[in-house]
Enzyme design. Structure first.
Site, PDB file in Angstrom:
ATOM      1  N   GLU A  57       0.841  -1.212   0.000  1.00 20.45           N
ATOM      2  CA  GLU A  57       0.000   0.000   0.000  1.00 20.45           C
ATOM      3  C   GLU A  57       0.873   1.258   0.000  1.00 20.45           C
ATOM      4  O   GLU A  57       0.613   2.214  -0.745  1.00 20.45           O
ATOM      5  CB  GLU A  57      -0.916   0.000   1.234  1.00 20.45           C
ATOM      6  CG  GLU A  57      -1.765   1.266   1.305  1.00 20.45           C
ATOM      7  CD  GLU A  57      -2.483   1.452   2.641  1.00 20.45           C
ATOM      8  OE1 GLU A  57      -2.922   0.446   3.235  1.00 20.45           O
ATOM      9  OE2 GLU A  57      -2.595   2.611   3.076  1.00 20.45           O
TER      10      GLU A  57
ATOM     11  N   CYS B 243      -7.956   4.340   8.096  1.00 20.37           N
ATOM     12  CA  CYS B 243      -9.348   4.086   7.713  1.00 20.37           C
ATOM     13  C   CYS B 243     -10.227   3.813   8.933  1.00 20.37           C
ATOM     14  O   CYS B 243      -9.728   3.457  10.005  1.00 20.37           O
ATOM     15  CB  CYS B 243      -9.440   2.952   6.699  1.00 20.37           C
ATOM     16  SG  CYS B 243      -9.343   1.347   7.466  1.00 20.37           S
TER      17      CYS B 243
ATOM     18  N   SER C 113      -0.177  -9.590   7.874  1.00 19.63           N
ATOM     19  CA  SER C 113      -1.205  -8.547   7.813  1.00 19.63           C
ATOM     20  C   SER C 113      -0.827  -7.394   8.736  1.00 19.63           C
ATOM     21  O   SER C 113      -0.720  -7.558   9.955  1.00 19.63           O
ATOM     22  CB  SER C 113      -2.559  -9.149   8.216  1.00 19.63           C
ATOM     23  OG  SER C 113      -3.389  -8.158   8.781  1.00 19.63           O
TER      24      SER C 113
ATOM     25  N   ASN D 100      -2.494  -4.707   9.660  1.00 20.63           N
ATOM     26  CA  ASN D 100      -3.474  -4.271  10.665  1.00 20.63           C
ATOM     27  C   ASN D 100      -3.591  -5.278  11.799  1.00 20.63           C
ATOM     28  O   ASN D 100      -3.807  -4.912  12.950  1.00 20.63           O
ATOM     29  CB  ASN D 100      -4.814  -3.927  10.008  1.00 20.63           C
ATOM     30  CG  ASN D 100      -5.609  -5.130   9.593  1.00 20.63           C
ATOM     31  OD1 ASN D 100      -6.343  -5.694  10.383  1.00 20.63           O
ATOM     32  ND2 ASN D 100      -5.456  -5.571   8.348  1.00 20.63           N
TER      33      ASN D 100
HETATM   34  S1  SF4 Z   1      -8.404  -2.084   6.416  1.00 20.56           S
HETATM   35 FE1  SF4 Z   1     -10.088  -2.559   5.030  1.00 20.56          FE
HETATM   36  S2  SF4 Z   1     -11.343  -0.676   4.908  1.00 20.56           S
HETATM   37 FE2  SF4 Z   1      -9.329  -0.152   5.768  1.00 20.56          FE
HETATM   38  S3  SF4 Z   1      -8.131   0.495   4.008  1.00 20.56           S
HETATM   39 FE3  SF4 Z   1      -7.674  -1.671   4.334  1.00 20.56          FE
HETATM   40  S4  SF4 Z   1      -9.127  -2.706   3.017  1.00 20.56           S
HETATM   41 FE4  SF4 Z   1      -9.876  -0.632   3.232  1.00 20.56          FE
END
Ligand code: SF4
Length: 279
Positions: free
Chosen positions: A126, A190, A218, A220
């Site tokens: 990203e 986000c 991952s 997140n």
């Molecule tokens: S976590 Fe989900 S909603 Fe947030 S930017 Fe990534 S894909 Fe999009």
């Protein structure tokens, strides 16, 4: 053992959208269909797509002309999109709209003459995509130490990887304040990330152990585990129920479970069921 699931856990809007988009594209595709990199950071979901004939490729040299190629939620730099177009690939764009927004804002900052700073992990796809939208001119910083190294200049514009933690973002932004008389900051974390982080922290404050479920690659999910650890609760990051160890739960009464934005519901349910299974 009492098990509490975080209020917000598992698949986010962007991931659900990407999976639906890829499934529809696979159903319609006349020729071969690929995803550019694993569709989401979850090995089980990627395996399911592989079985359905949707293969992940990291090098488009392996993709024949006219095939369909799904761009995943992380997006790609503009030069990569041009490369796809040159190969006359049928592009299916599943870039998350939150990522698109960060790309657009970064491009705008660069255009307006700011020294663009992207707060995030330099190696993450990203971030590479967002960097591409600044003509690769932005500086990527992932820590306070790196923020200290930024040279003083006239104006700095900031965007942040969508899955970073709010704490880290605020710390780095406060350090950048000293680097230029004009600072323009866009909080591009986000909504799904914010909600998952807030509810994981809330839960970590009232349980004896936290289990964070999600791909080891991952971003997140890793941040969720870091936040719970920082909260001082024993935390384990697992990809699935098979990694659970009984010894972790000895002497514990309440377990909290949360999951990254790319973790399917069925994996979360199996983890909860396994923790609850009689010893
Ligand atoms: S976590 Fe989900 S909603 Fe947030 S930017 Fe990534 S894909 Fe999009």
């Amino acid at each position: 053992m009492k098990v509490i699931l975080a209020e917000y856990a598992g698949f986010c809007f962007g991931v659900k959208r990407a999976i639906n988009t890829a499934q529809k594209a696979a159903a319609k595709a006349k020729g071969k269909i690929y995803t550019y990199g694993p569709l989401i950071h979850n090995p089980q979901v990627v395996q399911k797509f592989e079985k359905a004939g949707v293969h992940a490729v990291s090098n488009i040299k392996k993709v024949g002309k006219g095939a369909s190629l799904v761009i995943r939620t992380h997006g790609v730099p503009p030069e990569t999109e041009k490369e796809f177009a040159r190969k006359a690939l049928n592009i299916v764009d599943a870039t998350c709209p939150f990522v698109k927004k960060a790309q657009k804002l970064a491009a705008g900052l660069e255009h307006e003459g700011y020294q663009t700073v992207i707060i995030g992990e330099a190696h993450h796809p990203e971030v590479k995509g967002i960097l591409g939208y600044t003509g690769n001119k932005a500086v990527v910083i992932g820590s306070s130490a790196e923020a200290h190294k930024i040279k003083k200049c006239g104006k700095i514009g900031v965007v942040v990887q969508t899955t970073q933690s709010m704490d880290k973002f605020l710390k780095i932004v406060s350090l950048l304040m000293d680097k230029a008389p004009e600072i323009r900051v866009f909080n591009t974390i986000c909504d799904a990330t914010k909600k998952r982080q807030e509810s994981a922290l809330k839960l970590a404050g009232k349980v004896d152990i936290m289990i964070v479920v999600g791909g080891k690659n991952s971003a997140n999910t890793k941040h969720l585990a870091e936040l719970c650890e920082e909260r001082g609760v024993p935390t384990y990051h697992i990809e699935g129920a098979l990694e659970l160890k009984k010894s972790w739960f000895t002497g514990k009464k309440v377990a909290g479970v949360t999951a990254g934005a790319s973790t399917p519901d069925w994996i979360i349910k199996t983890v909860i069921k396994t923790i609850n299974a009689p010893a």
